[in-house]
Design a protein around this motif. Structure first.
Motif, short mmCIF file in Angstrom:
data_model
loop_
_atom_site.label_atom_id
_atom_site.label_comp_id
_atom_site.label_asym_id
_atom_site.label_seq_id
_atom_site.Cartn_x
_atom_site.Cartn_y
_atom_site.Cartn_z
N GLU A 90 0.83 -1.20 0.00
CA GLU A 90 0.00 0.00 0.00
C GLU A 90 0.87 1.26 0.00
O GLU A 90 0.57 2.24 -0.70
CB GLU A 90 -0.93 0.01 1.20
CG GLU A 90 -2.04 -1.01 1.13
CD GLU A 90 -2.85 -1.11 2.42
OE1 GLU A 90 -2.71 -0.24 3.30
OE2 GLU A 90 -3.62 -2.08 2.54
N GLU B 55 1.08 4.25 -2.77
CA GLU B 55 0.89 5.65 -2.38
C GLU B 55 2.05 6.52 -2.88
O GLU B 55 1.84 7.61 -3.39
CB GLU B 55 0.78 5.75 -0.85
CG GLU B 55 0.33 7.10 -0.37
CD GLU B 55 0.06 7.13 1.12
OE1 GLU B 55 0.14 8.23 1.69
OE2 GLU B 55 -0.22 6.07 1.72
N ALA C 234 1.98 9.52 -5.80
CA ALA C 234 2.13 10.83 -5.14
C ALA C 234 2.36 11.94 -6.17
O ALA C 234 3.03 11.73 -7.18
CB ALA C 234 3.28 10.79 -4.15
N VAL D 236 2.56 12.61 1.99
CA VAL D 236 2.80 11.21 1.59
C VAL D 236 4.14 10.74 2.14
O VAL D 236 4.25 9.65 2.69
CB VAL D 236 2.74 11.06 0.06
CG1 VAL D 236 3.23 9.69 -0.38
CG2 VAL D 236 1.33 11.30 -0.45
N THR E 62 4.45 7.72 4.75
CA THR E 62 5.09 6.52 4.22
C THR E 62 6.40 6.24 4.96
O THR E 62 6.72 5.08 5.22
CB THR E 62 5.35 6.68 2.71
OG1 THR E 62 4.12 7.02 2.07
CG2 THR E 62 5.88 5.41 2.12
#
Length: 140
Positions: A91, A95, A99, A107, A111
């Motif tokens: 995931e 992402e 971004a 993000v 992350t």
């Protein structure tokens, strides 16, 4: 004479405007490069972590199959936890790949936190597994 002064002033104005526009563009290009570089570095870290998790999942899956009925519950729990971590990393990769520069800071922060948490858990899990192997070897 007044006409030539006006032409010189106009030329100087255009040159200074072009200079400022060019400087502004280089700052934007630097920010673009910084965004791309940070994104690529974080993506590489996440992909490395994903590969390590996948390798350990394969190894652990083989151990589970080989153990059959003698499987320790902790091993199955570790396998399930590792699968959850694998999903979180996947995931996070998605992402980062999706971004945009506008949302990058958010993000990146989220992350990086996921990466740090899972990396720490993964390292602890590997240490626990090594300790379990030592205990099994000592009891054999």
């Amino acid at each position: 004479m007044k006409k030539s002064v006006r032409i010189i002033v106009a030329l100087l104005f255009m040159m200074s405007t072009a200079f400022f526009v060019q400087c502004g563009d280089s700052g934007e290009m630097e920010a673009d490069n910084n965004f791309e570089q940070e994104r690529e570095e974080l993506l590489a870290d996440l992909e490395d972590l994903e590969q390590n998790i996948n390798e350990d999942l394969d190894e652990l899956g083989t151990r589970i199959e080989d153990a059959g009925e003698d499987l320790d519950e902790g091993v199955q729990e570790a396998y399930n936890e590792l699968q959850d971590q694998q999903n979180e990393v996947e995931e996070a990769i998605t992402e980062v790949e999706n971004a945009t520069e506008d949302g990058w800071e958010n993000v990146k922060s989220n992350t990086q936190e996921v990466y740090d948490d899972i990396s720490d858990q993964f390292a602890q899990w590997q240490q626990d597994l090594e300790n379990l192997e030592i205990d099994i070897d000592a009891n054999s």
